[in-house]
Design a protein around this motif. Structure first.
Motif, mmCIF file in Angstrom:
data_model
loop_
_atom_site.group_PDB
_atom_site.id
_atom_site.type_symbol
_atom_site.label_atom_id
_atom_site.label_comp_id
_atom_site.label_asym_id
_atom_site.label_seq_id
_atom_site.Cartn_x
_atom_site.Cartn_y
_atom_site.Cartn_z
ATOM 1 N N ARG A 231 3.952 2.682 18.442
ATOM 2 C CA ARG A 231 2.995 2.033 19.350
ATOM 3 C C ARG A 231 2.068 2.556 20.002
ATOM 4 N N ASN A 232 1.967 3.906 20.026
ATOM 5 C CA ASN A 232 1.157 4.640 20.735
ATOM 6 C C ASN A 232 -0.057 4.987 19.896
ATOM 7 N N LEU A 233 -0.154 4.510 18.648
ATOM 8 C CA LEU A 233 -1.158 5.001 17.695
ATOM 9 C C LEU A 233 -2.446 4.499 18.189
ATOM 10 N N THR A 234 -3.667 5.222 17.958
ATOM 11 C CA THR A 234 -5.199 4.762 18.389
ATOM 12 C C THR A 234 -5.631 5.135 17.160
ATOM 13 N N TRP A 235 -5.458 6.030 16.324
ATOM 14 C CA TRP A 235 -6.189 6.014 15.332
ATOM 15 C C TRP A 235 -5.528 6.269 14.038
ATOM 16 N N LEU A 236 -5.606 5.259 12.942
ATOM 17 C CA LEU A 236 -4.935 5.261 11.711
ATOM 18 C C LEU A 236 -5.840 5.153 10.734
ATOM 19 N N ASN A 237 -5.960 6.269 9.638
ATOM 20 C CA ASN A 237 -6.716 6.361 8.580
ATOM 21 C C ASN A 237 -5.825 6.388 7.206
ATOM 22 N N LEU A 238 -5.784 5.133 6.420
ATOM 23 C CA LEU A 238 -5.006 5.109 5.146
ATOM 24 C C LEU A 238 -6.174 4.966 4.136
ATOM 25 N N CYS A 239 -7.469 5.409 4.363
ATOM 26 C CA CYS A 239 -8.331 5.291 3.285
ATOM 27 C C CYS A 239 -7.994 5.786 1.930
ATOM 28 N N GLN A 240 -8.131 4.972 0.943
ATOM 29 C CA GLN A 240 -7.871 5.214 -0.348
ATOM 30 C C GLN A 240 -6.454 5.753 -0.845
ATOM 31 N N THR A 241 -5.519 5.388 0.185
ATOM 32 C CA THR A 241 -4.178 5.519 -0.219
ATOM 33 C C THR A 241 -3.673 4.172 -1.037
ATOM 34 N N SER A 242 -2.542 4.264 -1.467
ATOM 35 C CA SER A 242 -1.883 2.979 -2.416
ATOM 36 C C SER A 242 -1.036 2.303 -1.585
ATOM 37 N N ILE A 243 -1.215 2.036 -0.312
ATOM 38 C CA ILE A 243 -0.715 1.045 0.505
ATOM 39 C C ILE A 243 -1.079 -0.259 0.025
ATOM 40 N N SER A 244 -0.008 -0.989 0.159
ATOM 41 C CA SER A 244 -0.071 -2.516 -0.326
ATOM 42 C C SER A 244 0.382 -3.529 0.615
ATOM 43 N N THR A 245 0.475 -3.187 1.780
ATOM 44 C CA THR A 245 0.786 -4.357 2.813
ATOM 45 C C THR A 245 0.387 -3.647 4.271
ATOM 46 N N THR A 246 -0.034 -4.786 5.001
ATOM 47 C CA THR A 246 -0.566 -4.298 6.515
ATOM 48 C C THR A 246 0.332 -4.843 7.467
ATOM 49 N N CYS A 247 1.426 -5.460 7.124
ATOM 50 C CA CYS A 247 2.202 -6.325 8.206
ATOM 51 C C CYS A 247 2.530 -5.449 9.474
ATOM 52 N N PHE A 248 2.533 -3.959 9.246
ATOM 53 C CA PHE A 248 3.004 -3.130 10.391
ATOM 54 C C PHE A 248 1.887 -3.057 11.444
ATOM 55 N N LEU A 249 0.830 -3.730 11.110
ATOM 56 C CA LEU A 249 -0.427 -3.687 12.050
ATOM 57 C C LEU A 249 -0.187 -4.534 13.318
ATOM 58 N N GLN A 250 0.592 -5.475 13.450
ATOM 59 C CA GLN A 250 1.062 -6.332 14.564
ATOM 60 C C GLN A 250 1.822 -5.737 15.277
ATOM 61 N N PHE A 251 2.379 -4.485 14.903
ATOM 62 C CA PHE A 251 3.036 -3.697 16.137
ATOM 63 C C PHE A 251 2.193 -2.397 16.760
ATOM 64 N N MET A 252 0.988 -2.526 16.466
ATOM 65 C CA MET A 252 0.298 -1.406 16.989
ATOM 66 C C MET A 252 -0.949 -2.082 17.898
ATOM 67 N N PRO A 253 -0.287 -2.380 19.253
ATOM 68 C CA PRO A 253 -1.322 -2.937 20.249
ATOM 69 C C PRO A 253 -2.456 -1.890 20.889
#
Length: 246
Positions: free
Chosen positions: A109-131
């Motif tokens: 929850r303290n994350l201010t910068w997230l870089n997942l560029c060109q990774t194999s991630i296939s869901t973004t539902c965790f973004l709702q917990f990053m205020p």
């Protein structure tokens, strides 16, 4: 390495934990993990079990991540302020990567910068917990579907968003920026936009937007587009991406 108390010299390994951790705090995590933790078992344990040393998870170059690496990577996710694994290659099973991302990054929850560029991630539902997220890079995440990007609109504090070279519609881009009131940098290169798409997007974010990276549909002539932008959006810096000819 030695330190002095003004009278004698002592090996740095003899320092108490607190001053050692203060020293480690000024060393990049990559150097801590690849070099410092090999000095002795005590250094290894101090680095592994001190969450503050993991607040900036960033490396000089792309990582090769295996499935068994995931628990080690995410062990201090509650302390993350920067999490940058852009361009890293994941060699394990995709469900394990998605599960770790959802279950662990949801705690960051303290994350201010997230870089997942060109990774194999296939869901973004965790973004709702990053205020507190301010910078997000999901460029070239080819496993993401158009509907997955709607979760980005929940990160209302974003000021820089990079979602280039994805299978995402102009309508979804417009919907995302509608809910991000202070976005300053928007990168949607590789997603071909017509005049109406540009108008729809800028209608939602022009007041805050400072830099716009985009690609044009083949029906749009760049010179005409430049005149259109200079006339209608006089103070906006923009760059039109033109693919290199092979």
């Amino acid at each position: 390495m030695y330190f002095s108390d003004g009278y004698r010299w002592f090996p740095i390994e003899d320092l108490p934990d607190v001053p050692l951790i203060r020293i480690f705090f000024f060393i990049d995590l990559e150097d801590l993990l690849l070099n410092v933790n090999r000095v002795c078992r005590r250094f290894y344990n101090l680095i592994k079990f001190t969450p503050t040393l993991w607040s900036i998870f960033e490396f000089y170059g792309p990582l090769v991540i295996k499935e068994e690496d995931l628990p080690y990577i995410f062990q201090h996710c509650r302390s993350f302020r920067v999490f940058n694994i852009g361009y890293s290659k994941y060699t394990g099973g995709l469900p394990a990567f998605d599960f770790s991302s959802v279950s662990k990054l949801s705690c960051a929850r303290n994350l201010t910068w997230l870089n997942l560029c060109q990774t194999s991630i296939s869901t973004t539902c965790f973004l709702q917990f990053m205020p507190n997220l301010e910078i997000l890079d999901l460029s070239t995440c080819l496993n993401l579907k158009d509907c997955d990007f709607h979760a980005v609109s929940l990160c209302t504090k974003l000021d820089s968003l990079y979602i280039s070279f994805n299978e995402i519609s102009p309508k979804t881009i417009r919907d995302i920026v509608t809910y991000i009131p202070n976005i300053q940098v928007l990168d949607v290169c590789g997603i071909h936009l017509k005049y109406i798409h540009v108008i729809n997007i800028l209608d939602k974010c022009y007041k805050s937007l400072m830099t716009f990276y985009l690609s044009l549909d083949s029906t749009v002539h760049e010179n005409d587009f430049d005149r259109f932008m200079h006339f209608n959006y006089t103070d906006l810096a923009y760059t039109v991406y033109k693919p290199t000819q092979s």
